[in-house]
Design a protein around this motif. Structure first.
Motif, PDB file in Angstrom:
ATOM      1  N   VAL A 272      12.580 -14.216   6.937  1.00 15.95           N
ATOM      2  CA  VAL A 272      11.956 -14.223   8.265  1.00 15.95           C
ATOM      3  C   VAL A 272      11.294 -15.573   8.529  1.00 15.95           C
ATOM      4  N   ALA A 273      10.721 -16.161   7.472  1.00 18.88           N
ATOM      5  CA  ALA A 273      10.059 -17.454   7.626  1.00 18.88           C
ATOM      6  C   ALA A 273      11.027 -18.532   8.096  1.00 18.88           C
ATOM      7  N   ILE A 274      12.302 -18.364   7.753  1.00 26.31           N
ATOM      8  CA  ILE A 274      13.312 -19.335   8.175  1.00 26.31           C
ATOM      9  C   ILE A 274      13.693 -19.118   9.632  1.00 26.31           C
ATOM     10  N   SER A 275      14.085 -17.893   9.965  1.00 23.68           N
ATOM     11  CA  SER A 275      14.592 -17.616  11.311  1.00 23.68           C
ATOM     12  C   SER A 275      13.509 -17.771  12.378  1.00 23.68           C
ATOM     13  N   ARG A 276      12.256 -17.487  12.001  1.00 26.89           N
ATOM     14  CA  ARG A 276      11.170 -17.592  12.990  1.00 26.89           C
ATOM     15  C   ARG A 276      10.323 -18.843  12.788  1.00 26.89           C
ATOM     16  N   ARG A 277      10.761 -19.727  11.913  1.00 31.34           N
ATOM     17  CA  ARG A 277      10.089 -21.014  11.671  1.00 31.34           C
ATOM     18  C   ARG A 277       8.594 -20.836  11.425  1.00 31.34           C
ATOM     19  N   ILE A 278       8.281 -19.994  10.455  1.00 30.68           N
ATOM     20  CA  ILE A 278       6.890 -19.667  10.146  1.00 30.68           C
ATOM     21  C   ILE A 278       6.310 -20.696   9.178  1.00 30.68           C
ATOM     22  N   PHE A 279       5.103 -21.124   9.471  1.00 33.25           N
ATOM     23  CA  PHE A 279       4.382 -22.074   8.628  1.00 33.25           C
ATOM     24  C   PHE A 279       3.560 -21.286   7.612  1.00 33.25           C
ATOM     25  N   ILE A 280       3.820 -21.490   6.323  1.00 37.94           N
ATOM     26  CA  ILE A 280       3.107 -20.781   5.264  1.00 37.94           C
ATOM     27  C   ILE A 280       2.482 -21.804   4.325  1.00 37.94           C
ATOM     28  N   LYS A 281       1.174 -21.661   4.072  1.00 36.28           N
ATOM     29  CA  LYS A 281       0.485 -22.649   3.246  1.00 36.28           C
ATOM     30  C   LYS A 281      -0.668 -22.002   2.480  1.00 36.28           C
ATOM     31  N   GLY A 282      -0.816 -22.379   1.232  1.00 37.57           N
ATOM     32  CA  GLY A 282      -1.980 -21.968   0.455  1.00 37.57           C
ATOM     33  C   GLY A 282      -3.206 -22.748   0.889  1.00 37.57           C
ATOM     34  N   VAL A 283      -4.376 -22.098   0.825  1.00 42.24           N
ATOM     35  CA  VAL A 283      -5.611 -22.762   1.253  1.00 42.24           C
ATOM     36  C   VAL A 283      -6.673 -22.670   0.156  1.00 42.24           C
ATOM     37  N   LEU A 284      -7.393 -23.761  -0.026  1.00 39.74           N
ATOM     38  CA  LEU A 284      -8.539 -23.831  -0.928  1.00 39.74           C
ATOM     39  C   LEU A 284      -9.710 -24.449  -0.180  1.00 39.74           C
ATOM     40  N   ALA A 285     -10.919 -24.070  -0.571  1.00 43.67           N
ATOM     41  CA  ALA A 285     -12.111 -24.591   0.084  1.00 43.67           C
ATOM     42  C   ALA A 285     -12.197 -26.107  -0.045  1.00 43.67           C
ATOM     43  N   SER A 286     -11.726 -26.654  -1.162  1.00 47.60           N
ATOM     44  CA  SER A 286     -11.843 -28.094  -1.411  1.00 47.60           C
ATOM     45  C   SER A 286     -11.052 -28.931  -0.412  1.00 47.60           C
ATOM     46  N   GLU A 287     -10.102 -28.317   0.301  1.00 46.81           N
ATOM     47  CA  GLU A 287      -9.315 -29.066   1.291  1.00 46.81           C
ATOM     48  C   GLU A 287     -10.176 -29.577   2.440  1.00 46.81           C
ATOM     49  N   ILE A 288     -11.306 -28.921   2.665  1.00 49.28           N
ATOM     50  CA  ILE A 288     -12.167 -29.295   3.792  1.00 49.28           C
ATOM     51  C   ILE A 288     -12.834 -30.646   3.554  1.00 49.28           C
ATOM     52  N   GLY A 289     -12.851 -31.112   2.308  1.00 51.22           N
ATOM     53  CA  GLY A 289     -13.571 -32.326   1.949  1.00 51.22           C
ATOM     54  C   GLY A 289     -13.578 -33.435   2.980  1.00 51.22           C
TER      55      GLY A 289
END
Length: 357
Positions: A272-289
């Motif tokens: 489904v992620a392919i046909s509907r071009r879904i953005f999937i990403k892991g998130v961590l608090a440290s990314e906010i830096g």
């Protein structure tokens, strides 16, 4: 003068009866060793209790080393520098770090990799809020605002919505003007999320009168634009089925397999992620830096104005950690579960509200 320390040591790996049986720890009391060049000593005031702790004990790879029997239990803590042999850290500096569950923590080179300063002017009785802020609030912001790009009128679904991160996701999505569907376990939690935090619809995954997917379709008649995932596996698979074109999924946790990561099922609807071009990403608090200087004042302003609520539950002392884990891991909690340590016994946690800007 010597300083006495109390530590929570992992005695053995958790079994299938954990957390009901939390007799896998031991309390150790010892003197704090002399500091080496480059080290500094933190007096820990508050500790965080989080579902990811189960993973640190069981052996699945994460951003922290897997714990071995005999080691101090991982936990993020808030504290103050009381001794230092490090030119970058002064006595009185305050920080959040993987201090481990102990009253005092020697900050060696490895621990300093996960150490972040808190504004120096922050008074001690305002410190507690920075523990959920720099952890749960940051990761929620990353998933809902930065990566989720939530817009007015969109449908946002949040799993484990009554947890420390979920309650922030709900409120951030509502501030963005989205329609929010909150997933939680139990009628009381669902009622709280709807009446107190403004969720538009709730799904009680423990209610077996319908399948989860039937309830999800009913709650999301126009599909899902943003999904903040704390569960993984079958629940994620079901949400994928009704994701809209160009939907966004933020992966924060996978509680469905924390106790048995070797037998996790994974997902089957990934196409489904392919046909509907879904953005999937892991998130961590440290990314906010890189944008922390912008996010912190924004979050504090929301809470001080009453636009967002911070919800914490406190347990007292290292000895209370097994009980706090049971409260958190068995799904009893709403909001952030924290430990107030003896080192901070002079701090009244009931007054640990958000510091004014």
């Amino acid at each position: 003068m010597s300083i006495n320390n109390t530590q929570l040591i992992l005695k053995q790996k958790p079994g299938s009866d954990f957390p009901q049986n939390a007799n896998i720890f031991e309390i150790k009391k010892l003197e704090v060793p002399e500091l080496k060049d480059g080290q500094f000593l933190i007096k820990v005031y508050f500790l965080s209790i989080d579902p990811i702790m189960r993973v640190w004990m069981t052996g699945a790879p994460t951003y922290l080393p897997t714990l071995k029997p005999g080691q101090v239990m991982h936990s993020y803590g808030i504290g103050e520098v009381v001794k230092t042999k490090n030119d970058s850290w002064r006595v009185g500096d305050k920080c959040i770090t993987n201090s481990g569950i102990q009253d005092y923590c020697v900050m060696d080179e490895q621990r300093q990799m996960f150490c972040f300063k808190i504004p120096h002017k922050t008074p001690l009785d305002k410190l507690a809020f920075y523990l959920p802020l720099l952890n749960n609030w940051f990761v929620a912001y990353q998933g809902i605002v930065v990566d989720g790009k939530t817009k007015k009128g969109e449908t946002v679904v949040v799993s484990s919505a009554a947890g420390a991160t979920g309650i922030v996701c709900i409120q951030l999505a509502k501030l963005a003007g989205a329609r929010v569907v909150a997933i939680a376990g139990g009628e009381k939690k669902c009622k709280f999320l709807k009446e107190q935090l403004g969720a538009d619809e709730t799904i009680d995954y423990k209610d077996t009168t319908q399948t989860f997917f039937q309830k999800l379709k009913k709650a999301c008649p126009k599909g899902v634009d943003v999904y903040f995932d704390n569960v993984g596996d079958e629940m994620l698979d079901d949400v994928l089925k009704i994701m809209n074109l160009h939907g966004r999924i933020s992966l924060c946790g996978a509680t469905s397999n924390y106790s048995d990561h070797k037998n996790r099922k994974g997902i089957s609807n990934y196409q489904v992620a392919i046909s509907r071009r879904i953005f999937i990403k892991g998130v961590l608090a440290s990314e906010i830096g890189p944008i922390a200087d912008k996010v912190v004042p924004e979050m504090l302003q929301h809470v001080n104005s009453g636009a967002m609520k911070s919800i914490e539950v406190y347990f007292n002392g290292v000895e209370s950690v097994p009980q706090a884990m049971q409260y958190c891991f068995l799904g009893q909690n709403v909001g952030k579960v924290m430990i107030k340590l003896q080192a901070g016994s002079n701090i009244n946690s009931s007054t640990c509200t958000v510091p004014k800007l």
